[in-house]
Write a protein that holds these residues in place. Structure first.
Motif, PDB file in Angstrom:
ATOM      1  N   MET A   1     -22.400 -89.533   6.962  1.00  0.00           N
ATOM      2  CA  MET A   1     -21.658 -88.445   7.675  1.00  0.00           C
ATOM      3  C   MET A   1     -21.498 -88.780   9.209  1.00  0.00           C
ATOM      4  SD  MET A   1     -19.907 -86.759   5.537  1.00  0.00           S
ATOM      5  CE  MET A   1     -19.281 -85.354   6.473  1.00  0.00           C
ATOM      6  N   ALA A   2     -21.623 -87.829  10.098  1.00  0.00           N
ATOM      7  CA  ALA A   2     -21.751 -88.239  11.412  1.00  0.00           C
ATOM      8  C   ALA A   2     -22.466 -88.973  11.877  1.00  0.00           C
ATOM      9  CB  ALA A   2     -21.836 -86.713  12.180  1.00  0.00           C
ATOM     10  N   LYS A   3     -22.256 -90.089  12.757  1.00  0.00           N
ATOM     11  CA  LYS A   3     -22.969 -91.142  13.256  1.00  0.00           C
ATOM     12  C   LYS A   3     -23.553 -90.746  14.555  1.00  0.00           C
ATOM     13  CE  LYS A   3     -22.016 -94.157  10.155  1.00  0.00           C
ATOM     14  NZ  LYS A   3     -20.775 -94.911  10.095  1.00  0.00           N
ATOM     15  N   ASP A   5     -24.784 -90.868  18.795  1.00  0.00           N
ATOM     16  CA  ASP A   5     -23.867 -90.770  19.653  1.00  0.00           C
ATOM     17  C   ASP A   5     -23.520 -91.993  20.464  1.00  0.00           C
ATOM     18  OD1 ASP A   5     -23.504 -88.172  19.811  1.00  0.00           O
ATOM     19  OD2 ASP A   5     -24.764 -87.683  21.758  1.00  0.00           O
ATOM     20  N   GLU A   7     -22.689 -94.804  18.823  1.00  0.00           N
ATOM     21  CA  GLU A   7     -21.760 -95.491  18.256  1.00  0.00           C
ATOM     22  C   GLU A   7     -20.143 -94.642  18.779  1.00  0.00           C
ATOM     23  OE1 GLU A   7     -21.425 -96.549  14.200  1.00  0.00           O
ATOM     24  OE2 GLU A   7     -23.494 -96.512  14.255  1.00  0.00           O
ATOM     25  N   LEU A   8     -20.325 -93.571  19.073  1.00  0.00           N
ATOM     26  CA  LEU A   8     -19.098 -92.770  19.345  1.00  0.00           C
ATOM     27  C   LEU A   8     -18.986 -93.097  20.722  1.00  0.00           C
ATOM     28  CD1 LEU A   8     -19.573 -89.254  17.941  1.00  0.00           C
ATOM     29  CD2 LEU A   8     -17.831 -90.657  17.482  1.00  0.00           C
ATOM     30  N   LYS A  10     -18.663 -95.843  21.975  1.00  0.00           N
ATOM     31  CA  LYS A  10     -17.647 -97.128  21.994  1.00  0.00           C
ATOM     32  C   LYS A  10     -16.397 -96.889  21.849  1.00  0.00           C
ATOM     33  CE  LYS A  10     -21.482 -99.954  20.166  1.00  0.00           C
ATOM     34  NZ  LYS A  10     -21.911-100.084  18.887  1.00  0.00           N
ATOM     35  N   MET A  11     -15.792 -96.262  22.730  1.00  0.00           N
ATOM     36  CA  MET A  11     -14.182 -95.665  22.636  1.00  0.00           C
ATOM     37  C   MET A  11     -13.277 -96.600  23.245  1.00  0.00           C
ATOM     38  SD  MET A  11     -14.571 -91.693  22.478  1.00  0.00           S
ATOM     39  CE  MET A  11     -16.047 -91.235  23.481  1.00  0.00           C
TER      40      MET A  11
ATOM     41  N   LYS B  37     -15.528 -91.317  12.166  1.00  0.00           N
ATOM     42  CA  LYS B  37     -17.251 -91.367  12.500  1.00  0.00           C
ATOM     43  C   LYS B  37     -17.586 -90.070  12.851  1.00  0.00           C
ATOM     44  CE  LYS B  37     -16.529 -95.595  15.105  1.00  0.00           C
ATOM     45  NZ  LYS B  37     -16.387 -96.591  16.287  1.00  0.00           N
ATOM     46  N   GLU B  38     -16.817 -89.191  13.134  1.00  0.00           N
ATOM     47  CA  GLU B  38     -17.263 -87.626  13.313  1.00  0.00           C
ATOM     48  C   GLU B  38     -17.212 -86.935  12.008  1.00  0.00           C
ATOM     49  OE1 GLU B  38     -18.713 -86.056  15.985  1.00  0.00           O
ATOM     50  OE2 GLU B  38     -18.404 -84.027  14.985  1.00  0.00           O
TER      51      GLU B  38
END
Lengths: 285, 171
Positions: A1-3, A5, A7-8, A10-11, B37-38
């Motif tokens: 599920m949620a990865k 932080d 990884e997030l 890399k926007m 991802k979320e």
């Protein structure tokens, strides 16, 4: 599920504050406060790509897509006015389009793709002012106008004065486009549209649009110079069309790019310019 | 007016395939990355990330759109349907999915979610599409394996199947 932080982070777009506006008043006061560091997001089909590629990095993005007052199309005696959040697909499905603006009806299927037209706005395409996009070309060809709003009110300028160059317009940092207007033509007219693109819906390498009435003929060309170029002719000029088109093609400040050379683009204007014009003229004979 | 500050996460409540869900997103998070991802809904695929390839197509309030050209925060309170939402309620393949499966309309499957969500919306506007109309609609989706012929065949079959069911229901 949620990865994680990390990884997030890399926007694609650079960070920005996002403001979801509910009224034009809110937008213009925000623009005034932020002095050029804000971008307007309507459908996002041009701006989001620019943000993703980090070609623009505004500090503030103002989302106007939820302003209901801007989601309209209205028809007066002189013009058809389209609000800033009215999508391209809504215009495509507007029942009166075929009758009033058959040329717009024939061009819209070439504007992006089915999925981008569902979200992309008519005004947004004009604001983005890409040299090869079809809607700015039509607005210039049909002598359209742009309505700009700021804290000091609204001003209306012609498409010709609005489009100042590649991806640049006369819109000041404290104002934004709230509507565009297509004048209703008094006389019956013939029309034609031809586009050369690598793939249906891609940006045009060259786009040609023509309108013809009994006493005036106009050819609009997109994709060649930084802004749409218009050639105005009289019916008498049709006998010597190739010379007129040759002079016109040379007058265009044509650009080379990865898709085509300036020479190729000028040649398309000469060859397809003639067939576009003749097709438009044949419709009124 | 609502302001979402950068580098902070904000709660987003929306409907995903009919169920209300909540996730947290920064202002510059794309809907496509948010979903994968979320939320963990990895059926939506991410290809070019600037609106060209069509792999990330989802339905927003019923309309096929690019998830990579939409911000996560923009779906607050809205209805998002992804490829996961096209399956039957029991979890078996939906009509469009089945038609693609049976007509060999996918190979690697990367582009498939985008084709299916696009078709799902398009058939609601035009239940009897021609091959030409389908090819025009699919100009916004890229497939590098199939050569498109099977996709067109599958789409026409899906349209027929859906029409049959509609007429049966009317009777």
């Amino acid at each position: 599920m949620a990865k994680k932080d990390s990884e997030l982070k890399k926007m694609k777009p650079a960070p920005f504050d996002l403001c979801v506006a509910q009224s034009v008043k809110e937008v213009v006061s925000l623009l005034k406060q932020n002095k050029g560091d804000a971008k307007i997001l309507a459908g996002g089909q041009s701006l989001m790509a620019m943000l993703n590629m980090r070609l623009v990095k505004p500090n503030l993005v103002i989302d106007i897509s939820r302003i209901k007052d801007l989601d309209y199309i209205k028809i007066t005696k002189e013009f058809v006015e389209i609000g800033a959040t009215f999508t391209q697909s809504k215009l495509e499905n507007w029942p009166k389009l075929q009758e009033i603006f058959p040329i717009i009806a024939s061009v819209l299927p070439h504007v992006g793709h089915f999925q981008t037209r569902n979200r992309g706005t008519v005004c947004g395409s004009v604001c983005h002012s890409d040299p090869s996009s079809e809607l700015p070309l039509l607005l210039a060809l049909l002598n359209g106008e742009v309505v700009l709003s700021s804290t000091s009110g609204t001003r209306i300028i012609s498409a010709k004065d609005f489009q100042t160059g590649m991806l640049s317009t006369a819109c000041e940092t404290h104002e934004f486009v709230t509507a565009i207007r297509f004048p209703i033509m008094a006389k019956k007219y013939g029309h034609a549209f031809i586009e050369i693109a690598r793939r249906h819906g891609d940006y045009a390498i060259v786009a040609l649009a023509a309108i013809a009435t009994k006493d005036s003929i106009k050819l609009g060309v997109g994709g060649v110079a930084d802004i749409p170029s218009i050639l105005e002719l009289k019916p008498g000029d049709l006998s010597n069309l190739s010379d007129a088109l040759n002079t016109f093609a040379w007058s265009l400040d044509a650009n080379d790019d990865i898709h085509a050379s300036a020479k190729y683009r000028r040649e398309i204007v000469r060859r397809l310019g003639e067939s576009t014009l003749r097709k438009a003229c044949n419709e009124i004979i | 007016m609502k302001l979402f500050k950068q580098s902070a996460k904000h709660s987003i409540k929306f409907f995903l395939n009919g169920n209300q869900v909540e996730g947290f997103a920064e202002p510059n998070l794309l809907l496509s990355d948010f979903l994968r991802k979320e939320i963990g809904a990895t059926g939506t695929h991410v290809g070019c990330e600037h609106g060209i390839c069509g792999a990330c197509t989802v339905k927003l309030d019923g309309e096929a759109i690019r998830a990579c050209l939409c911000l996560a925060i923009q779906v607050e309170g809205r209805d998002v349907v992804t490829i996961e939402g096209l399956a039957d309620t029991e979890g078996s393949l939906g009509i469009i999915q089945k038609a693609f499966h049976e007509n060999f309309a996918l190979q690697c499957g990367f582009c498939t979610p985008g084709f299916l969500t696009t078709l799902d919306h398009y058939l609601k506007i035009n239940p009897t599409p021609t091959e030409k109309e389908l090819r025009e609609v699919y100009s916004g989706n890229m497939c590098r394996c199939t050569g498109y012929d099977e996709i067109i065949r599958a789409s026409l079959e899906a349209a027929n199947e859906l029409l049959k069911i509609k007429t049966l229901n009317l009777k």
